[in-house]
Enzyme design. Sequence first.
Site, PDB file in Angstrom:
ATOM      1  N   ASN A 103       0.829  -1.204   0.000  1.00  0.00           N
ATOM      2  CA  ASN A 103       0.000   0.000   0.000  1.00  0.00           C
ATOM      3  C   ASN A 103       0.868   1.260   0.000  1.00  0.00           C
ATOM      4  OD1 ASN A 103      -2.014  -1.855   0.189  1.00  0.00           O
ATOM      5  ND2 ASN A 103      -2.375  -1.563   2.380  1.00  0.00           N
ATOM      6  N   ASP A 105      -0.568   4.246   0.908  1.00  0.00           N
ATOM      7  CA  ASP A 105      -1.439   5.233   1.552  1.00  0.00           C
ATOM      8  C   ASP A 105      -0.948   5.742   2.900  1.00  0.00           C
ATOM      9  OD1 ASP A 105      -1.980   3.069   3.313  1.00  0.00           O
ATOM     10  OD2 ASP A 105      -3.762   2.480   2.171  1.00  0.00           O
ATOM     11  N   HIS A 120       5.759  -0.781  -2.846  1.00  0.00           N
ATOM     12  CA  HIS A 120       5.298  -0.131  -4.074  1.00  0.00           C
ATOM     13  C   HIS A 120       5.403   1.390  -4.016  1.00  0.00           C
ATOM     14  CE1 HIS A 120       2.834  -3.973  -5.246  1.00  0.00           C
ATOM     15  NE2 HIS A 120       4.129  -4.102  -5.405  1.00  0.00           N
ATOM     16  N   CYS A 128      11.993  12.969  -9.213  1.00  0.00           N
ATOM     17  CA  CYS A 128      12.290  13.387 -10.587  1.00  0.00           C
ATOM     18  C   CYS A 128      12.512  12.134 -11.426  1.00  0.00           C
ATOM     19  CB  CYS A 128      13.538  14.261 -10.603  1.00  0.00           C
ATOM     20  SG  CYS A 128      14.106  14.602 -12.295  1.00  0.00           S
ATOM     21  N   CYS A 172      16.869  19.658 -13.760  1.00  0.00           N
ATOM     22  CA  CYS A 172      17.774  18.765 -14.512  1.00  0.00           C
ATOM     23  C   CYS A 172      17.196  18.417 -15.885  1.00  0.00           C
ATOM     24  CB  CYS A 172      18.043  17.492 -13.711  1.00  0.00           C
ATOM     25  SG  CYS A 172      16.697  16.295 -13.804  1.00  0.00           S
ATOM     26  N   GLY A 209      -5.102  -9.125   3.380  1.00  0.00           N
ATOM     27  CA  GLY A 209      -5.761  -8.188   2.457  1.00  0.00           C
ATOM     28  C   GLY A 209      -5.077  -8.017   1.124  1.00  0.00           C
ATOM     29  N   THR A 210      -4.505  -9.094   0.605  1.00  0.00           N
ATOM     30  CA  THR A 210      -3.942  -8.987  -0.746  1.00  0.00           C
ATOM     31  C   THR A 210      -4.419 -10.152  -1.602  1.00  0.00           C
ATOM     32  OG1 THR A 210      -1.943  -8.829  -2.107  1.00  0.00           O
ATOM     33  CG2 THR A 210      -1.763 -10.134  -0.073  1.00  0.00           C
ATOM     34  N   GLU A 236     -11.804 -13.603   1.136  1.00  0.00           N
ATOM     35  CA  GLU A 236     -11.959 -14.398  -0.090  1.00  0.00           C
ATOM     36  C   GLU A 236     -10.753 -15.288  -0.324  1.00  0.00           C
ATOM     37  OE1 GLU A 236     -12.871 -11.884  -3.400  1.00  0.00           O
ATOM     38  OE2 GLU A 236     -14.414 -10.820  -2.241  1.00  0.00           O
ATOM     39  N   ALA A 252      -9.781  -8.325   7.991  1.00  0.00           N
ATOM     40  CA  ALA A 252      -8.610  -8.032   8.831  1.00  0.00           C
ATOM     41  C   ALA A 252      -9.037  -7.556  10.222  1.00  0.00           C
ATOM     42  CB  ALA A 252      -7.747  -6.979   8.143  1.00  0.00           C
TER      43      ALA A 252
END
Length: 261
Positions: A103, A105, A120, A128, A172, A209-210, A236, A252
């Site tokens: 995540n 967030d 991630h 940049c 740059c 949760g993945t 699931e 969770a």
Amino acid sequence: MPVTEPDDLRARLDAARSVCVLTGSGISAESGLPTFRGVGGLWRTHRVEELASPQGFARDPLLVWSWYAERRKAHASVEPSPAHFALAALEARIADFTLATQNVDSLHLRAGSRNVLELHGKMREAKCNRCDERRPLDDVLAALDTPDVTLSDPNVILSLSKDGRSPLLHHCGGMWRPDIVWFGEALPAHVLEAAFDAAARAELMLVVGTSGLVQPAASLATKRCTRAYVVEINPEETVLTAHVDRSIRARASDVLPELAR
Ligand code: OAD
């Protein structure tokens, strides 16, 4: 506890000298953020290749920034869930505890988790795309969100500004982009290496949760990377379910707060 029979899991947790947790967007669904592939998921309603790829950014940087501006606003408008707080509480009890998250967030950090590996990237920084210099993402958003430059005007972005430069241009010659790992890009090497090390050390791993569909993150939870007892917490079935030692089919927040008590 009815859904999860946590006693056995709690005993494993108490006995484990090293714990690794892998989280995905399902844990933030508890805070009200959308997942990627579930009902209303981001990749069901948006085109990945336009919004989360270097090619998409090169084609239309404004579109990409507009989308991330919205997501940044959404992140800022929610709070960490009981599940996020529970993981922070567990970390405080376990000497070797690593939280590898897909995540971006920042909710784990906001909940108080410290040893967080953001596989991630993070929606706190911009970088940049040429020299890799970093700056706070909000600074870029603020520069874009002036009366001169408006996120809703797609023609303005690359041609404007009082000094004739786009606020997205770095000196740059590169362009500011969110510090997020996009499709086709490698994960930050030092972060990934630390995650592989943590998975290899772990005696207990929680996968929360993945969907397990995105590599290399998902591989952390497989026997190729860890000898830990692996417990999946997800309402699931996923592609990982068949490979884990135990699958708890629950949300969770139905499991982690109980476990952390
Ligand atoms: P997905 O949308 O693929 O999967 C979310 C998972 O969360 C599903 O398996 C759901 O069943 C589960 N879930 C939903 N609510 C839950 C709850 N309350 N408690 C526990 N689990 C719940 O999202 P991710 O697996 O996070 O990458 O996706 C991985 C990566 O794909 C993301 O980091 C993102 C995306 O492309 C990048 O942007 C690089």
